[in-house]
Design an enzyme around this catalytic site. Sequence first.
Site, PDB file in Angstrom:
ATOM      1  N   LYS A 181      11.600  25.519  43.698  1.00 50.75           N
ATOM      2  CA  LYS A 181      11.425  26.489  42.607  1.00 50.75           C
ATOM      3  C   LYS A 181      11.024  27.816  43.232  1.00 50.75           C
ATOM      4  CE  LYS A 181      11.565  26.071  38.029  1.00 50.75           C
ATOM      5  NZ  LYS A 181      12.387  25.140  37.232  1.00 50.75           N
TER       6      LYS A 181
ATOM      7  N   GLY B 169      12.993  23.335  16.801  1.00 46.94           N
ATOM      8  CA  GLY B 169      13.498  24.386  17.680  1.00 46.94           C
ATOM      9  C   GLY B 169      15.012  24.438  17.718  1.00 46.94           C
ATOM     10  N   LEU B 170      15.557  25.526  17.143  1.00 44.81           N
ATOM     11  CA  LEU B 170      17.021  25.673  17.077  1.00 44.81           C
ATOM     12  C   LEU B 170      17.475  26.779  18.023  1.00 44.81           C
ATOM     13  CD1 LEU B 170      17.442  25.382  13.206  1.00 44.81           C
ATOM     14  CD2 LEU B 170      18.494  23.846  14.890  1.00 44.81           C
ATOM     15  N   GLY B 171      17.038  26.708  19.270  1.00 50.26           N
ATOM     16  CA  GLY B 171      17.429  27.717  20.265  1.00 50.26           C
ATOM     17  C   GLY B 171      18.732  27.332  20.938  1.00 50.26           C
ATOM     18  N   ASN B 172      18.866  27.733  22.197  1.00 51.95           N
ATOM     19  CA  ASN B 172      20.124  27.492  22.921  1.00 51.95           C
ATOM     20  C   ASN B 172      20.455  26.006  22.982  1.00 51.95           C
ATOM     21  OD1 ASN B 172      20.596  30.212  23.501  1.00 51.95           O
ATOM     22  ND2 ASN B 172      19.115  30.131  25.168  1.00 51.95           N
ATOM     23  N   VAL B 173      19.457  25.172  23.293  1.00 53.49           N
ATOM     24  CA  VAL B 173      19.703  23.730  23.364  1.00 53.49           C
ATOM     25  C   VAL B 173      19.691  23.136  21.955  1.00 53.49           C
ATOM     26  CG1 VAL B 173      18.902  21.517  24.250  1.00 53.49           C
ATOM     27  CG2 VAL B 173      18.623  23.579  25.643  1.00 53.49           C
ATOM     28  N   GLY B 174      18.661  23.481  21.163  1.00 48.84           N
ATOM     29  CA  GLY B 174      18.456  22.855  19.858  1.00 48.84           C
ATOM     30  C   GLY B 174      19.640  23.036  18.916  1.00 48.84           C
ATOM     31  N   TYR B 175      20.233  24.237  18.907  1.00 50.84           N
ATOM     32  CA  TYR B 175      21.345  24.447  17.968  1.00 50.84           C
ATOM     33  C   TYR B 175      22.571  23.622  18.387  1.00 50.84           C
ATOM     34  CZ  TYR B 175      23.676  26.579  14.062  1.00 50.84           C
ATOM     35  OH  TYR B 175      24.294  26.759  12.846  1.00 50.84           O
TER      36      TYR B 175
HETATM   37  P1  NAD Z   1      15.211  28.801  23.450  1.00 50.49           P
HETATM   38  O1  NAD Z   1      14.165  29.802  23.731  1.00 50.49           O
HETATM   39  O2  NAD Z   1      16.639  29.252  23.352  1.00 50.49           O
HETATM   40  O3  NAD Z   1      14.895  28.016  22.083  1.00 50.49           O
HETATM   41  C1  NAD Z   1      13.623  27.596  21.712  1.00 50.49           C
HETATM   42  C2  NAD Z   1      13.605  27.616  20.184  1.00 50.49           C
HETATM   43  O4  NAD Z   1      12.411  27.001  19.734  1.00 50.49           O
HETATM   44  C3  NAD Z   1      13.634  29.024  19.602  1.00 50.49           C
HETATM   45  O5  NAD Z   1      14.597  29.095  18.565  1.00 50.49           O
HETATM   46  C4  NAD Z   1      12.206  29.215  19.056  1.00 50.49           C
HETATM   47  O6  NAD Z   1      12.167  30.085  17.948  1.00 50.49           O
HETATM   48  C5  NAD Z   1      11.854  27.791  18.691  1.00 50.49           C
HETATM   49  N1  NAD Z   1      10.421  27.493  18.644  1.00 50.49           N
HETATM   50  C6  NAD Z   1       9.458  27.854  19.530  1.00 50.49           C
HETATM   51  N2  NAD Z   1       8.268  27.362  19.156  1.00 50.49           N
HETATM   52  C7  NAD Z   1       8.489  26.665  18.020  1.00 50.49           C
HETATM   53  C8  NAD Z   1       7.652  25.936  17.145  1.00 50.49           C
HETATM   54  N3  NAD Z   1       6.324  25.819  17.374  1.00 50.49           N
HETATM   55  N4  NAD Z   1       8.196  25.344  16.074  1.00 50.49           N
HETATM   56  C9  NAD Z   1       9.525  25.444  15.816  1.00 50.49           C
HETATM   57  N5  NAD Z   1      10.353  26.142  16.608  1.00 50.49           N
HETATM   58  C10 NAD Z   1       9.856  26.735  17.698  1.00 50.49           C
HETATM   59  O7  NAD Z   1      15.039  27.681  24.575  1.00 50.49           O
HETATM   60  P2  NAD Z   1      16.110  26.600  25.019  1.00 50.49           P
HETATM   61  O8  NAD Z   1      16.857  27.103  26.202  1.00 50.49           O
HETATM   62  O9  NAD Z   1      16.843  26.112  23.841  1.00 50.49           O
HETATM   63  O10 NAD Z   1      15.150  25.456  25.562  1.00 50.49           O
HETATM   64  C11 NAD Z   1      14.394  24.647  24.667  1.00 50.49           C
HETATM   65  C12 NAD Z   1      13.460  23.754  25.464  1.00 50.49           C
HETATM   66  O11 NAD Z   1      14.217  22.913  26.330  1.00 50.49           O
HETATM   67  C13 NAD Z   1      12.488  24.503  26.360  1.00 50.49           C
HETATM   68  O12 NAD Z   1      11.271  23.792  26.428  1.00 50.49           O
HETATM   69  C14 NAD Z   1      13.165  24.471  27.718  1.00 50.49           C
HETATM   70  O13 NAD Z   1      12.225  24.570  28.775  1.00 50.49           O
HETATM   71  C15 NAD Z   1      13.799  23.097  27.682  1.00 50.49           C
HETATM   72  N6  NAD Z   1      14.974  22.969  28.542  1.00 50.49           N
HETATM   73  C16 NAD Z   1      16.030  23.799  28.374  1.00 50.49           C
HETATM   74  C17 NAD Z   1      17.147  23.653  29.201  1.00 50.49           C
HETATM   75  C18 NAD Z   1      18.351  24.539  29.015  1.00 50.49           C
HETATM   76  O14 NAD Z   1      19.424  24.194  29.549  1.00 50.49           O
HETATM   77  N7  NAD Z   1      18.253  25.640  28.285  1.00 50.49           N
HETATM   78  C19 NAD Z   1      17.173  22.669  30.186  1.00 50.49           C
HETATM   79  C20 NAD Z   1      16.060  21.795  30.319  1.00 50.49           C
HETATM   80  C21 NAD Z   1      14.965  21.971  29.482  1.00 50.49           C
END
Ligand code: NAD
Length: 339
Positions: free
Chosen positions: A78, A174-180
């Site tokens: 890292k 959480g509907l972010g990049n992964v969640g959606y």
């Molecule tokens: P992101 O920032 O795109 O999405 C996170 C979402 O969670 C956002 O929409 C945010 O508004 C929402 N959120 C935050 N706190 C919240 C709460 N208390 N209640 C409800 N919603 C909440 O992040 P991501 O890239 O989608 O990653 C999500 C998680 O997965 C993170 O913990 C990240 O470390 C982990 N992760 C991501 C990847 C990846 O490929 N992006 C890989 C491994 C692990």
Amino acid sequence: MFATMRSDKMQALHFFADEATGLEAIIAIHNTRLGPALGGCRYQPYAGLDEAVADAMRLAKGMSYKAALAGLEQGGGKAVILRKPHLENRAALFEAFGRCIASLRGGYITAVDSGTSSEDMDCIAQETGFVTSTTKAGDPSPHTALGVLAGIRAAARARLKQDDLQGVRIMLQGLGNVGYSLAELLVSEGADLMVADIDPGKVRLAVDELGVHPIALGAIYEAPCDIFAPCGLGGILNAATIAQLRCAAVAGAANNQLASDDAADLLDSRGILYTPDYVINAGGLLYVALTHRGVAPGEIAGRISQIGQRLDSIFDQSLAEGRSPGEIADRQAEAILYG
Ligand code: NAD
């Protein structure tokens, strides 16, 4: 410092400074038994050097475990770049960091992480080929979601004795990049999906586009469901939230979901199956590592789906030994890394 390195079995720590750009960076290499170290690059403020070193070491170790259980010929590493209040030229900073990586001659491969973007990776790529998740390589998040889907299926097999997700009630936080992306996959599998996000716009979009049920933020943990899928921030499973859960299993993408060491035992004592986060969320790592090696997309998808089988074996062993899935996962990873 050396005592901490020894107790964490940390292989090497590299420190870099660049006068022209103001760059101050650390690269921690935890273990390269399986191959060169791969892990993201964080760019954020730290209270001091000790905090930055501790963060780099903790995260590098986590990457070794994640790569080992993902079946990758890749070690754990890292990087952290210490963010200062003023920055003159972001591109020059990341190009300078690219030269630092080049000096390690392939011992460390970097990727996007908190505070960095694919555009930053493009700057690094001007100076070295040991970089992934550039704009050309694409976003790993949908691949993380695919792995989480395989993990949710494994949790359903273990706890609901059901092979598909038809009618399975899932609470997605959480509907972010992964969640959606995950929400889209779950709906197409016939799951009964509830969602919540601190951003009401994302919830509205999911309700309109996918027909999912919105849940108020205050009711996330107590919503009755089969599987709770945390895909927002880490550290959300503590004594207070675990006491509210009304689910059979926890299986989601968020990193470091357990707020403390005893959270795994608390889940166990409530009879809730915990899916170790670094196993279920390894799809993105598989994607960046294998894309960097030129592996074909179809083969990468197959490797990501194997996350489900890895979890089947962890759950079986956990049941047989009466130990938590997290403990079993750590032991399996350590057998690969040190056995
Ligand atoms: P992101 O920032 O795109 O999405 C996170 C979402 O969670 C956002 O929409 C945010 O508004 C929402 N959120 C935050 N706190 C919240 C709460 N208390 N209640 C409800 N919603 C909440 O992040 P991501 O890239 O989608 O990653 C999500 C998680 O997965 C993170 O913990 C990240 O470390 C982990 N992760 C991501 C990847 C990846 O490929 N992006 C890989 C491994 C692990």
